[in-house]
Scaffold this motif. Sequence first.
Motif, mmCIF file in Angstrom:
data_model
loop_
_atom_site.group_PDB
_atom_site.id
_atom_site.type_symbol
_atom_site.label_atom_id
_atom_site.label_comp_id
_atom_site.label_asym_id
_atom_site.label_seq_id
_atom_site.Cartn_x
_atom_site.Cartn_y
_atom_site.Cartn_z
ATOM 1 N N THR A 304 0.848 -1.187 0.000
ATOM 2 C CA THR A 304 0.000 0.000 0.000
ATOM 3 C C THR A 304 0.885 1.239 0.000
ATOM 4 O O THR A 304 1.776 1.364 0.843
ATOM 5 N N LEU A 305 0.655 2.140 -0.943
ATOM 6 C CA LEU A 305 1.450 3.359 -1.083
ATOM 7 C C LEU A 305 0.624 4.553 -0.626
ATOM 8 O O LEU A 305 -0.557 4.678 -0.973
ATOM 9 N N LYS A 306 1.247 5.421 0.164
ATOM 10 C CA LYS A 306 0.622 6.664 0.603
ATOM 11 C C LYS A 306 1.383 7.820 -0.033
ATOM 12 O O LYS A 306 2.552 8.042 0.265
ATOM 13 N N ILE A 307 0.697 8.548 -0.893
ATOM 14 C CA ILE A 307 1.326 9.589 -1.689
ATOM 15 C C ILE A 307 0.836 10.937 -1.193
ATOM 16 O O ILE A 307 -0.375 11.189 -1.150
ATOM 17 N N ASN A 308 1.780 11.798 -0.788
ATOM 18 C CA ASN A 308 1.361 13.102 -0.264
ATOM 19 C C ASN A 308 0.968 14.035 -1.398
ATOM 20 O O ASN A 308 1.304 13.813 -2.559
ATOM 21 N N ASN A 309 0.239 15.077 -1.041
ATOM 22 C CA ASN A 309 -0.351 15.929 -2.072
ATOM 23 C C ASN A 309 0.657 16.818 -2.793
ATOM 24 O O ASN A 309 0.272 17.569 -3.682
ATOM 25 N N THR A 310 1.922 16.739 -2.427
ATOM 26 C CA THR A 310 2.940 17.518 -3.142
ATOM 27 C C THR A 310 3.673 16.673 -4.177
ATOM 28 O O THR A 310 4.497 17.188 -4.920
ATOM 29 N N GLY A 385 -7.237 17.096 -2.531
ATOM 30 C CA GLY A 385 -5.873 17.055 -2.024
ATOM 31 C C GLY A 385 -5.729 16.016 -0.922
ATOM 32 O O GLY A 385 -6.427 15.011 -0.885
ATOM 33 N N GLY A 386 -4.788 16.249 -0.012
ATOM 34 C CA GLY A 386 -4.556 15.301 1.078
ATOM 35 C C GLY A 386 -3.622 14.190 0.659
ATOM 36 O O GLY A 386 -2.751 14.365 -0.196
ATOM 37 N N THR A 387 -3.807 13.021 1.258
ATOM 38 C CA THR A 387 -2.965 11.859 0.982
ATOM 39 C C THR A 387 -3.733 10.858 0.136
ATOM 40 O O THR A 387 -4.881 10.525 0.438
ATOM 41 N N LEU A 388 -3.103 10.382 -0.922
ATOM 42 C CA LEU A 388 -3.694 9.375 -1.792
ATOM 43 C C LEU A 388 -3.161 8.011 -1.382
ATOM 44 O O LEU A 388 -1.963 7.774 -1.408
ATOM 45 N N GLU A 389 -4.043 7.093 -0.996
ATOM 46 C CA GLU A 389 -3.645 5.758 -0.566
ATOM 47 C C GLU A 389 -4.126 4.745 -1.598
ATOM 48 O O GLU A 389 -5.310 4.680 -1.923
ATOM 49 N N VAL A 390 -3.200 3.935 -2.127
ATOM 50 C CA VAL A 390 -3.537 2.991 -3.187
ATOM 51 C C VAL A 390 -2.717 1.719 -3.004
ATOM 52 O O VAL A 390 -1.542 1.768 -2.627
ATOM 53 N N GLU A 391 -3.349 0.569 -3.269
ATOM 54 C CA GLU A 391 -2.645 -0.711 -3.185
ATOM 55 C C GLU A 391 -2.195 -1.151 -4.575
ATOM 56 O O GLU A 391 -2.994 -1.223 -5.507
ATOM 57 N N ALA A 433 10.729 12.788 -2.138
ATOM 58 C CA ALA A 433 10.664 12.477 -0.713
ATOM 59 C C ALA A 433 9.236 12.600 -0.186
ATOM 60 O O ALA A 433 8.376 13.211 -0.809
ATOM 61 N N GLY A 434 8.998 11.982 0.982
ATOM 62 C CA GLY A 434 7.748 12.156 1.695
ATOM 63 C C GLY A 434 6.676 11.137 1.400
ATOM 64 O O GLY A 434 5.611 11.175 2.019
ATOM 65 N N ASN A 435 6.910 10.202 0.471
ATOM 66 C CA ASN A 435 5.938 9.157 0.190
ATOM 67 C C ASN A 435 6.186 7.959 1.108
ATOM 68 O O ASN A 435 7.305 7.724 1.564
ATOM 69 N N GLN A 436 5.139 7.185 1.351
ATOM 70 C CA GLN A 436 5.241 6.079 2.299
ATOM 71 C C GLN A 436 4.738 4.778 1.684
ATOM 72 O O GLN A 436 3.872 4.784 0.811
ATOM 73 N N VAL A 437 5.287 3.665 2.194
ATOM 74 C CA VAL A 437 4.863 2.329 1.801
ATOM 75 C C VAL A 437 4.579 1.535 3.069
ATOM 76 O O VAL A 437 5.415 1.483 3.973
ATOM 77 N N VAL A 438 3.395 0.935 3.140
ATOM 78 C CA VAL A 438 3.016 0.124 4.295
ATOM 79 C C VAL A 438 2.467 -1.208 3.788
ATOM 80 O O VAL A 438 2.117 -1.357 2.618
ATOM 81 N N ASN A 439 2.397 -2.168 4.700
ATOM 82 C CA ASN A 439 1.788 -3.475 4.414
ATOM 83 C C ASN A 439 2.415 -4.160 3.201
ATOM 84 O O ASN A 439 1.708 -4.716 2.355
ATOM 85 N N ALA A 440 3.736 -4.100 3.095
ATOM 86 C CA ALA A 440 4.412 -4.784 1.999
ATOM 87 C C ALA A 440 4.412 -6.285 2.262
ATOM 88 O O ALA A 440 4.910 -6.745 3.289
ATOM 89 N N GLU A 441 3.850 -7.063 1.341
ATOM 90 C CA GLU A 441 3.731 -8.505 1.517
ATOM 91 C C GLU A 441 4.142 -9.226 0.236
ATOM 92 O O GLU A 441 3.823 -8.777 -0.863
ATOM 93 N N TYR A 442 4.835 -10.344 0.404
ATOM 94 C CA TYR A 442 5.245 -11.165 -0.737
ATOM 95 C C TYR A 442 4.972 -12.625 -0.439
ATOM 96 O O TYR A 442 5.194 -13.094 0.674
ATOM 97 N N LYS A 443 4.447 -13.331 -1.432
ATOM 98 C CA LYS A 443 4.339 -14.780 -1.312
ATOM 99 C C LYS A 443 4.741 -15.404 -2.645
ATOM 100 O O LYS A 443 4.367 -14.919 -3.716
#
Length: 810
Positions: A304-310, A385-391, A433-443
């Motif tokens: 899941t990627l969290k992309i800031n509005n900038t 605006g705000g944060t865009l969250e996408v898987e 800079a400033g973007n985030q990645v969470v819930n990284a999973e691999y199988k």
Amino acid sequence: MNRKILTIILSIIACLTLTIGVFGCQGTQRNSQPEQSSSASLGATSSQSSLSQGGQSDSSLNNSSSIEEIKPSSNSSSESSFVESSSSPSTSVSSAKMVTITIKLNNGSQDLVYQVQENSNLASYEPTNFTYLNKIFIGWYCGGEVFDFNSVATQDLIIEAMWKEPAPLPPTTSSSSSSSKEPISSQPPFNVRDIRLYKNETEYTVRKYVVGNTVNVADWLVPEVTFEGKVVPFIGWWNEAITEQVTGSFTMPSKSMAFYAMYDYPAKNLWSYDNINKVYTSNGAGVRAVEDVKGGLRGEYKATLKINNTSTTAIGIIWNATIADVDNPYDHTTGSSYWYMHLNPTNGGFQLAQVLTDYVVAGGVNLANTPTAWQTKWSAYKLNGGTLEVEFKVVYDSSSINLYVDGDLLLTYTGELIGSLTGTQVGMRTNTAGNQVVNAEYKELNYADSYAWSYNETDKTYTSTGVGIAPTIDKLGATYGTYSASLTVANNTTTGVGIIWNASIADVDKPYDHTTGSSYWYMHLNPQNGGFQLAQVSTAYSAIKTVLLANGPTAWQTKWNAWNNGGKTTNLIFEMKVEFMPTYIRLYIDGDLLYTYEGDKLGTITGKSVGFRTNKADNVVKDISFTPWTYNWSPSLDGTSYTSVGKGIMLTNANAGTIGTYSVDFTIGEKTTTSLGILFNATVPSSVDKPYESGCSYYYLNLNINSGANFQLAKVDGTYLSLAYIQKTTLTNWNTKYNAWNDGGRVDTLTFNLKVEFCETSISVYVDDELITTYTGDNVGKLTGSGVGVRSSLAGNTISNVTFTPAING
């Protein structure tokens, strides 16, 4: 006299009311809110650690702020002791479940028993000011475990006070000092609470403090952690919510507490990592391979990627990655290589690229051709605006790459770059800079374990290891298309082997068992007699058609007889191919037509996977090829006509020319209530899933049954612009034909011809060779696309006799 009697009666009633009210309040108070001398509280678990106040204190405990430090075994269930409920004992009668709280003081007093509502906070039920002669109160226990009243009631519990014998008093030198010392039982109570210091989510130490005493943070032992073999610098202690750093000193409150150690993890590959929240944050342009998630050459990776509005530059995930230079991983010239799926935050589109010796674009999807749900999310993000969250998710192997956004299929790639990367890492890349990645999973995809087929990466072959199906190992294809594979039948095989399509596999552990909900079409060879069978597997195995050896193609009979008469001592190799369309299924063996099916089972299963099935081990499948039918028009068996299977466009010729004469015969079904027609000067993007809605430009001559069977000439170029409208009543021949069909109940089909002559200055439109309008307005010649085709908004319409004659001049 009467007034006097009335006054007496009213006085008696008032007294009775007051008496009843007093006793009623006392009864309610006793059941819902006990007196201070018999109050108690109930914990949610029996493993919570805390010491409660009692009637006798130990002087050695009162003289120190920090009582002791211990290292209990890790137990995640005990973390709940640090979450204090804000609820209080209920004071009203309700239908909620009641639980029984029994408190044993174990000092000769009667047990305290309370009925409280489930999930009530019981902090006020903790007994205070009780004593036991010549004993020291240790704490509360339940089920042999330390119990904390600072929690809620979830079940019936028996809570017991524990006592110990006091230490011997030192010898006294005078009777006056001895006689002046108060009895132990009358000394003030003490109250002890825990502070847990977490090294990570499961490891912690415990320090005990007297309520009201000073807690010095500098006294806490800092646990040491390492990252990639190096000690990580300690930042400080954070509160339980990870919202505020705690420093200096504070007064110990009346509840237990928890604090987390925070560390300055290195910015590996320009990405920092939050160990508590498991979040990667970009510090600049760079690539990061996810540590401790080492992939293989095929697998499923999502994050899941969290992309800031900038953000205005690309961010995405990588796989099959090899990072050669950790200080400069973003520069592929250093030897790094990987596949890369990314979003462009400037326009909402996506791109698939391969980084090897260069950056090569393998595929792209613009916003107009992305899934509808993504378009909606993107529009809201751009507006607010705000944060865009996408898987992002990728399912990949050596034959295909399937990309998903928020669970919807975005793109399938099967081009020549497949299999050229052998890296085994997965991770992410960003250009800012400033973007985030969470819930990284691999199988890792393991066909041998899941589908009874093993895969050889070098030879790109699948070998059966038992009875089973291998679905989706080729592509997550479309519902319709052409699928082929080369099969090698082992010399000892005596049971069926073949290919499947339109497959949905419900239980990967039992894919062969259709009773689990799996469904598919199945074409297979019977190695015992050389015959073939077409079957449909849904709620049962249904044989559709059996083709005996004698009725098979001549070349196949020759090959089979040579193998069979030779004792089947060698392997039998042959190619199977199937063309599956909404209106027919056509089967081939070694390129020769075997059988064509046009029955009522068509369209009854709609799975999108292709694969193969075997009833025995050691059979081999290779040379897999799948071409999806990408238009919503199905060709006839002889290729002379097409039938619409849904809403969409089909170009009959993508490069017909910019001027000419285009003619199509239409046949519409009896239930048709749709619009359909021809288009010209057309530009249609390569993705045809939604060509009708956006991303296209064309002129469109259409009949709309819903609007009274009138005709319209329109221009589609970002918007729908009507150029001319022709009413049915103005058309003598068409009006007569349509009314006869409509008034007759539409029990038959309706056939008509549409023709258009178009050049740079005019557009002339015909129905059944009757000129219905000539348009010469400002919009003529504004579109320069060279394609001609058809469009329908509903299934069941058929076109035939399609002709295009290019004009030499206008």
